[in-house]
Design a protein around this motif. Structure first.
Motif, mmCIF file in Angstrom:
data_model
loop_
_atom_site.group_PDB
_atom_site.id
_atom_site.type_symbol
_atom_site.label_atom_id
_atom_site.label_comp_id
_atom_site.label_asym_id
_atom_site.label_seq_id
_atom_site.Cartn_x
_atom_site.Cartn_y
_atom_site.Cartn_z
ATOM 1 N N TYR A 141 0.836 -1.400 0.083
ATOM 2 C CA TYR A 141 -0.052 -0.132 0.052
ATOM 3 C C TYR A 141 0.975 1.217 0.106
ATOM 4 C CZ TYR A 141 -3.847 -3.291 1.347
ATOM 5 O OH TYR A 141 -4.515 -4.710 1.573
ATOM 6 N N ASP A 142 0.753 2.318 -0.873
ATOM 7 C CA ASP A 142 1.364 3.529 -0.995
ATOM 8 C C ASP A 142 1.122 4.071 0.529
ATOM 9 O OD1 ASP A 142 2.467 3.088 -3.366
ATOM 10 O OD2 ASP A 142 0.776 4.034 -4.401
ATOM 11 N N LEU A 143 2.017 4.864 0.895
ATOM 12 C CA LEU A 143 1.856 5.666 2.059
ATOM 13 C C LEU A 143 1.770 7.008 1.838
ATOM 14 C CD1 LEU A 143 4.143 3.814 4.419
ATOM 15 C CD2 LEU A 143 1.800 3.351 4.230
ATOM 16 N N ALA A 144 1.262 7.999 2.558
ATOM 17 C CA ALA A 144 0.988 9.481 2.428
ATOM 18 C C ALA A 144 2.166 10.355 2.960
ATOM 19 C CB ALA A 144 -0.437 9.890 3.082
ATOM 20 N N GLY A 145 2.932 9.613 3.635
ATOM 21 C CA GLY A 145 4.022 10.280 4.459
ATOM 22 C C GLY A 145 5.093 9.435 5.022
ATOM 23 N N VAL A 146 6.060 9.979 5.721
ATOM 24 C CA VAL A 146 7.245 9.307 6.434
ATOM 25 C C VAL A 146 6.761 8.227 7.193
ATOM 26 C CG1 VAL A 146 9.446 9.583 7.488
ATOM 27 C CG2 VAL A 146 8.506 11.373 5.952
ATOM 28 N N PRO A 147 7.120 6.906 7.263
ATOM 29 C CA PRO A 147 6.771 5.793 8.272
ATOM 30 C C PRO A 147 7.245 6.188 9.873
ATOM 31 C CG PRO A 147 7.733 5.072 6.383
ATOM 32 C CD PRO A 147 7.801 6.420 6.138
ATOM 33 N N THR A 197 1.445 4.134 11.140
ATOM 34 C CA THR A 197 1.187 5.739 11.301
ATOM 35 C C THR A 197 2.405 5.988 10.413
ATOM 36 O OG1 THR A 197 0.354 5.440 13.644
ATOM 37 C CG2 THR A 197 1.264 7.536 12.837
ATOM 38 N N VAL A 198 2.052 7.339 9.817
ATOM 39 C CA VAL A 198 2.974 8.169 8.898
ATOM 40 C C VAL A 198 2.968 9.473 9.408
ATOM 41 C CG1 VAL A 198 2.969 6.386 7.098
ATOM 42 C CG2 VAL A 198 1.660 8.660 7.125
ATOM 43 N N PHE A 199 3.982 10.295 9.159
ATOM 44 C CA PHE A 199 3.889 11.931 9.462
ATOM 45 C C PHE A 199 3.557 12.271 8.096
ATOM 46 C CE2 PHE A 199 7.109 11.336 12.901
ATOM 47 C CZ PHE A 199 6.357 12.015 13.965
ATOM 48 N N VAL A 200 2.440 12.848 7.933
ATOM 49 C CA VAL A 200 1.697 13.709 6.741
ATOM 50 C C VAL A 200 2.658 15.111 6.680
ATOM 51 C CG1 VAL A 200 -0.020 14.489 5.329
ATOM 52 C CG2 VAL A 200 -0.250 12.228 6.746
ATOM 53 N N SER A 201 2.893 15.701 7.621
ATOM 54 C CA SER A 201 3.650 16.872 7.757
ATOM 55 C C SER A 201 4.354 16.851 8.944
ATOM 56 C CB SER A 201 2.801 18.168 7.764
ATOM 57 O OG SER A 201 1.967 18.449 8.663
ATOM 58 N N SER A 240 1.407 16.338 11.519
ATOM 59 C CA SER A 240 0.223 15.928 11.397
ATOM 60 C C SER A 240 0.383 14.246 10.943
ATOM 61 C CB SER A 240 -0.390 16.666 10.026
ATOM 62 O OG SER A 240 -1.735 15.788 9.703
ATOM 63 N N THR A 241 -0.472 13.292 11.578
ATOM 64 C CA THR A 241 -0.137 12.064 11.321
ATOM 65 C C THR A 241 -1.420 11.478 10.581
ATOM 66 O OG1 THR A 241 -1.101 11.568 13.528
ATOM 67 C CG2 THR A 241 1.196 11.772 13.574
ATOM 68 N N ARG A 242 -1.232 10.387 9.950
ATOM 69 C CA ARG A 242 -2.327 9.402 9.484
ATOM 70 C C ARG A 242 -1.829 8.149 9.800
ATOM 71 N NH1 ARG A 242 -3.786 10.620 3.438
ATOM 72 N NH2 ARG A 242 -4.328 12.518 4.385
ATOM 73 N N THR A 243 -2.876 7.432 10.549
ATOM 74 C CA THR A 243 -2.928 6.009 11.117
ATOM 75 C C THR A 243 -3.901 5.235 10.392
ATOM 76 O OG1 THR A 243 -2.030 6.733 12.995
ATOM 77 C CG2 THR A 243 -3.090 4.547 13.081
ATOM 78 N N ASN A 301 -5.234 14.467 16.028
ATOM 79 C CA ASN A 301 -4.255 13.420 15.271
ATOM 80 C C ASN A 301 -4.323 12.024 16.076
ATOM 81 O OD1 ASN A 301 -2.836 14.601 13.268
ATOM 82 N ND2 ASN A 301 -1.828 16.040 14.767
ATOM 83 N N VAL A 302 -4.248 10.989 15.355
ATOM 84 C CA VAL A 302 -4.114 9.577 15.931
ATOM 85 C C VAL A 302 -2.895 8.935 15.479
ATOM 86 C CG1 VAL A 302 -5.146 7.531 16.138
ATOM 87 C CG2 VAL A 302 -6.630 9.464 15.652
ATOM 88 N N TRP A 303 -1.923 8.416 16.571
ATOM 89 C CA TRP A 303 -0.964 7.536 16.179
ATOM 90 C C TRP A 303 -0.680 6.568 17.112
ATOM 91 C CZ3 TRP A 303 -0.645 12.590 18.070
ATOM 92 C CH2 TRP A 303 0.476 12.697 19.290
ATOM 93 N N GLY A 304 0.097 5.464 16.807
ATOM 94 C CA GLY A 304 0.563 4.458 17.955
ATOM 95 C C GLY A 304 -0.166 3.570 18.099
ATOM 96 N N VAL A 305 -0.823 2.747 17.243
ATOM 97 C CA VAL A 305 -1.701 1.628 17.693
ATOM 98 C C VAL A 305 -1.064 0.533 18.106
ATOM 99 C CG1 VAL A 305 -3.253 -0.179 16.466
ATOM 100 C CG2 VAL A 305 -3.719 2.179 15.789
ATOM 101 N N THR A 306 -1.721 0.058 19.376
ATOM 102 C CA THR A 306 -1.415 -1.267 19.802
ATOM 103 C C THR A 306 -2.364 -2.123 19.948
ATOM 104 O OG1 THR A 306 -0.104 -2.337 21.708
ATOM 105 C CG2 THR A 306 -1.364 -0.440 22.324
ATOM 106 N N PHE A 307 -2.501 -3.335 19.502
ATOM 107 C CA PHE A 307 -3.697 -4.246 19.574
ATOM 108 C C PHE A 307 -3.959 -4.971 20.850
ATOM 109 C CE2 PHE A 307 -2.754 -3.832 14.994
ATOM 110 C CZ PHE A 307 -3.998 -3.208 14.337
ATOM 111 N N ALA A 308 -5.470 -4.897 21.256
ATOM 112 C CA ALA A 308 -5.627 -5.963 22.210
ATOM 113 C C ALA A 308 -6.127 -7.207 21.493
ATOM 114 C CB ALA A 308 -6.830 -5.522 23.006
#
Length: 338
Positions: free
Chosen positions: A130-136, A151-155, A165-168, A200-207
């Protein structure tokens, strides 16, 4: 002096200067190569097969200088300083669980550079990209291996300030359903639906494959949230939490906490939150940790700090006891398999 002699002098000067420049370049290159060869204690790295479902292994991004730098490598968990087996697969960010890997890569094109997320099977074979919109910046896999997040940094390129700004995104491997931006979920702050342009949302950790924890920032503050993919909701639980990491038993979260008096560019300390009592415990790590820690087991946290090779992995008990120690030099983004 006639024209012919002047030309001969000019040519000779150009040749001398060119020779000096070439010698300086070769000397600098030689010194650089000598420096790399002379680094003391550098880990031994060799090419081989790396798998994500072998018991008792540590898998990580190798940061040691040489032809295998940035490749996913593996060592026995019981011998983290031992010789490394490197896969040939390069990642900027990486995580693995349940026989699934997520690899965030740089892509160098003829017209422009970019980034992509690559889902890997247990033999590091590509399943989807999948293409990413920013820096991993962050990546996680659910315990079953059936969901992944990134999560990537969009800016911007740092969590230290507020100008980013992030995108997750979260991906369900069973149906290859992608939630491209968790900001589209409904966010409930202290029980009330909260809408704002600065979320902004970032840093997912799964239950599990449906539920997760993450960080939400809004109004200059950060919050630990519990996410539900079926309901498409994010509900705040505790303030001042960044980059959470859920313990294997699901009862605690390790995270970065901003502390008063810390430098603006190094504002965090590593804490653990008990989800049942919301009691915080500071770990013995007093340096600023800009990483999403990983639980090696139910008692020990592993995280990255800057080192001679760019990054070293350190460990510290989760209960605040003992002291930090280097677990693995020249390494980043660990996962523990089996």
């Amino acid at each position: 002096m006639n024209l012919k002699n002047r030309l001969l002098i000019l040519v000779a000067a150009v040749l001398v200067l060119g020779g000096v420049a070439l010698a300086a370049t070769l000397h600098a290159a030689g010194r650089g190569a000598e420096k790399d060869r002379a680094r003391p204690g550098g880990p031994r790295v060799g090419r081989g097969e790396v798998v994500l479902d072998a018991p008792g292994r540590s898998v990580f991004r190798n940061m040691a200088w040489g032809p295998h730098r940035d490749e996913i490598a593996s060592v026995p968990a019981a011998d983290p300083a031992g010789p490394r087996t490197s896969s040939g697969v390069r990642c900027l960010r990486f995580h693995a669980a349940g026989g699934t890997g997520i690899c965030l890569q740089a892509v160098h094109g003829r017209l422009r550079d970019g980034y992509r997320a690559v889902v890997l099977d247990a033999r590091l074979r590509e399943l989807r990209r999948y293409d990413l919109a920013g820096v991993p910046t962050r990546a996680r896999v659910s315990p079953s291996g059936r969901s992944v997040a990134w999560t990537v940094f969009v800016s911007g390129d740092s969590y230290a300030g507020t100008n980013f700004s992030t995108r997750t995104s979260v991906l369900d491997l069973d149906g290859w359903t992608l939630d491209r931006n968790l900001e589209d979920y409904r966010f409930f702050l202290d029980g009330r639906l909260h809408k704002a342009a600065d979320i902004n949302v970032w840093g997912v950790t799964f239950a599990d494959d449906t539920h997760f924890y993450a960080t939400v920032a809004t109004g200059g503050r950060t919050h630990l949230v519990r996410g539900d993919r079926a309901e498409r909701t994010l509900r705040s639980l505790h303030p001042n939490v960044e980059c959470p990491s859920l313990s294997p038993d699901g009862t605690r979260v390790a995270y970065k906490k901003r502390v008063e008096g810390a430098p603006d560019d190094a504002p965090w300390r590593l804490y653990v939150l008990d989800l049942r009592t919301l009691r915080e415990t500071a770990t013995a790590e007093r340096r600023s940790v800009d990483d999403q820690a990983v639980w090696r087991d139910g008692h020990t946290l592993v995280y990255a700090l800057p080192g001679d090779y760019g990054s070293d992995l350190w460990s510290v008990p989760a209960d605040g006891s003992d002291s930090p120690r280097v677990t693995m030099p020249a390494a980043l983004a660990p996962a523990f398999t089996g």
